[in-house]
Design a protein around this motif. Structure first.
Motif, PDB file in Angstrom:
ATOM      1  N   GLY A 209       0.817  -1.197   0.000  1.00 55.99           N
ATOM      2  CA  GLY A 209       0.000   0.000   0.000  1.00 55.99           C
ATOM      3  C   GLY A 209       0.851   1.246   0.000  1.00 55.99           C
ATOM      4  N   ALA A 210       1.770   1.377   0.944  1.00 55.44           N
ATOM      5  CA  ALA A 210       2.641   2.547   1.009  1.00 55.44           C
ATOM      6  C   ALA A 210       3.737   2.441  -0.052  1.00 55.44           C
ATOM      7  N   PRO A 211       4.262   3.591  -0.507  1.00 57.68           N
ATOM      8  CA  PRO A 211       5.312   3.547  -1.531  1.00 57.68           C
ATOM      9  C   PRO A 211       6.553   2.808  -1.057  1.00 57.68           C
ATOM     10  N   GLY A 212       7.257   2.214  -1.988  1.00 62.71           N
ATOM     11  CA  GLY A 212       8.486   1.520  -1.652  1.00 62.71           C
ATOM     12  C   GLY A 212       9.231   1.129  -2.908  1.00 62.71           C
ATOM     13  N   LEU A 213      10.289   0.354  -2.732  1.00 61.89           N
ATOM     14  CA  LEU A 213      11.102  -0.099  -3.850  1.00 61.89           C
ATOM     15  C   LEU A 213      11.256  -1.609  -3.833  1.00 61.89           C
ATOM     16  N   GLU A 214      11.315  -2.178  -5.030  1.00 63.76           N
ATOM     17  CA  GLU A 214      11.738  -3.557  -5.213  1.00 63.76           C
ATOM     18  C   GLU A 214      13.134  -3.510  -5.805  1.00 63.76           C
ATOM     19  N   VAL A 215      14.056  -4.263  -5.214  1.00 68.16           N
ATOM     20  CA  VAL A 215      15.447  -4.236  -5.667  1.00 68.16           C
ATOM     21  C   VAL A 215      15.901  -5.650  -5.997  1.00 68.16           C
ATOM     22  N   TRP A 216      16.843  -5.750  -6.949  1.00 69.16           N
ATOM     23  CA  TRP A 216      17.331  -7.073  -7.332  1.00 69.16           C
ATOM     24  C   TRP A 216      18.744  -6.965  -7.887  1.00 69.16           C
ATOM     25  N   GLY A 217      19.414  -8.121  -7.880  1.00 68.65           N
ATOM     26  CA  GLY A 217      20.771  -8.195  -8.399  1.00 68.65           C
ATOM     27  C   GLY A 217      21.258  -9.627  -8.363  1.00 68.65           C
ATOM     28  N   PRO A 218      22.526  -9.873  -8.657  1.00 68.29           N
ATOM     29  CA  PRO A 218      23.057 -11.239  -8.709  1.00 68.29           C
ATOM     30  C   PRO A 218      22.875 -11.974  -7.382  1.00 68.29           C
ATOM     31  N   TYR A 219      22.475 -13.219  -7.479  1.00 71.59           N
ATOM     32  CA  TYR A 219      22.156 -13.986  -6.272  1.00 71.59           C
ATOM     33  C   TYR A 219      23.338 -14.096  -5.310  1.00 71.59           C
ATOM     34  N   GLU A 220      24.553 -14.077  -5.839  1.00 72.95           N
ATOM     35  CA  GLU A 220      25.721 -14.202  -4.966  1.00 72.95           C
ATOM     36  C   GLU A 220      25.879 -12.987  -4.054  1.00 72.95           C
TER      37      GLU A 220
END
Length: 467
Positions: A209-220
């Protein structure tokens, strides 16, 4: 007995509804992530009161599509417009079958020129891969499947980690991570954020509901990034969310996550059923609930019913276009939130403590016991809709479920009846104990149900549903 493909399994069963309703797949598990870090009640509270770290690394498929025809392929499958879709953007992606019924949904990321990734459950990833491999497109796919539900001690490795930073204090955490400022990223656009020594890709949206971020990168880099986020979030009350609480957030925010994929019927879909392995999600998944029909198509839903009608655009050619054009402008069942009567809920739980008939166990915070749930919603002895995903919100102090009802019954405050439990003492699913059906009074509530989600979430399918 194992079958070569889905079509063979259906033909052997002679009853696709019975095949799915008696599946032996067992409980749907959110894998690898611990069930609770503190307790699921406080973890639910945190996404409304402070902030949370959702770990989405393990339960979803990453379906990478690369090549000069990648956009052409995805546009052919997507019901929404691709006219202004460009590198650095993302969109809800909910493809349909040829008759306009939803196969599934998730998020499609435009990573780079001729490079995309779909993130979501298996049915859409499978649909993409089928067309990529059989449609004559100049593309390559990489199927990074969800982690095993029961690793049994074996190592688990993914292509990428995926975290969400969400809640009222999310921006404070993000600013601290980024050196004092929040990166300027528009809603459902991608950018970058600094996390520790890493420059990390991010998508702006707001699952809770509230603003936010989804972040991603290499699994290691998983542990390095996770620890940096949690360290930055300490002073702002950040809580890591376990797998028990994780999926229950949708009860407050209004997304129905697991409709039955509309792939089990239709001559045009036969080639796809013959392509899908006999071990695929579609072949082994389970169908649960009190609603029973001999016609599998009675379980299918349209984009309009799921609240995705605002996305459907007829500015391009796509599978299901002609069928959806015929549906457009007509009355549709509406997505709603059902608020369960507290006394009826207490009566269900009390049946485990008293001699006599026991009602179907109502688990919390998630009460689903199949891959796809369809509990009958009744008015005057008539089925007027389905409850499709349920559980308990500690924030709202209520058992809630999401589903669809016929238009006249969708008004907030309308009281209806939900049939809880399965017929004849229950099906043969391993998640079903012997029990007696019972009725629960439910009242139509606003969708999204949580005030925070209704008032602060970016205008779109969540906020346009039913308020």
């Amino acid at each position: 007995m194992s079958y070569k493909n889905l079509e063979e399994a259906i033909q052997a069963s002679g009853d696709v509804v019975g095949m799915l309703r008696n599946s032996q797949i067992g409980a749907y598990v959110y894998p690898v992530v611990p069930a609770e870090f503190t307790n699921w009640r406080d973890e639910q509270r945190a996404w409304q009161e402070t902030c949370v770290l959702y770990d989405q690394t393990h339960h979803m498929v990453n379906m990478f599509v690369r090549g000069r025809d990648a956009l052409k392929l995805l546009s052919r499958l997507g019901t929404n417009s691709f006219a202004n879709f460009s590198v650095g953007k993302a969109k809800q992606f909910a493809p349909c079958n040829y008759d306009g019924y939803v196969i599934g949904d998730g998020i499609l990321f435009y990573l780079a020129e001729n490079e995309f990734v779909f993130v979501g459950r298996n049915p859409v990833a499978n649909w993409i891969e089928f067309h990529a491999k059989t449609g004559g497109y100049d593309v390559a796919t990489e199927y990074d499947d969800r982690s095993p539900s029961r690793p049994m001690g074996r190592p688990v490795v993914r292509k990428v980690y995926r975290f969400q930073i969400q809640g009222p204090n999310a921006e404070k955490v993000i600013a601290k991570l980024n050196g004092g400022s929040v990166p300027e990223i528009k809603f459902f656009n991608m950018g970058y954020i600094n996390i520790g020594q890493r420059r990390v890709r991010a998508l702006r949206h707001g699952m809770a509901g509230a603003p936010g971020l989804e972040v991603w990168g290499p699994y290691e880099e998983y542990f390095e990034v996770r620890e940096a986020i949690l360290e930055a979030g300490k002073e702002f009350g950040m809580v890591p969310v376990g797998s028990r609480a994780y999926s229950s957030n949708t009860l407050e925010s209004g997304w129905i996550p697991s409709p039955l994929p509309a792939v089990y019927s239709g001559e045009k879909m036969k080639a796809y059923r013959q392509w899908l392995p006999g071990t695929s999600y579609e072949a082994v998944s389970s169908l649960a609930g009190s609603y029973v029909s001999n016609n599998i198509e009675d379980y299918y839903v349209t984009p309009y019913e799921l609240g995705y009608g605002i996305f459907v655009k007829f500015d391009h050619d796509f599978i299901g276009k002609e069928a959806l054009q015929k549906m457009a402008g007509k009355p549709h069942r509406r997505k709603v939130t059902f608020v369960w009567n507290a006394k009826d809920v207490a009566r269900i739980w009390a049946s485990m403590l008293e001699p006599g008939p026991t009602f179907k166990y109502l688990d919390i915070p998630n009460s689903n016991y199949g891959s796809s749930t369809y509990d009958a919603i009744m008015s005057g002895g008539k089925v007027v809709g389905f409850s499709m995903f349920g559980g308990y919100s500690y924030n709202e102090r209520a058992v809630l479920s999401l589903g669809i009802v016929e238009e006249p019954y969708a008004k907030v405050g309308t009281k209806l009846t939900l049939v809880w439990g399965e017929e004849n003492g229950g099906t043969r699913k391993t998640t079903v104990e012997r029990h007696k059906q019972t009725e629960v009074e439910v009242e139509i509530g606003p969708t999204p149900y949580a005030r925070q989600a209704r008032e602060t979430y970016h205008a779109g399918w969540r906020t346009a549903a039913n308020v």
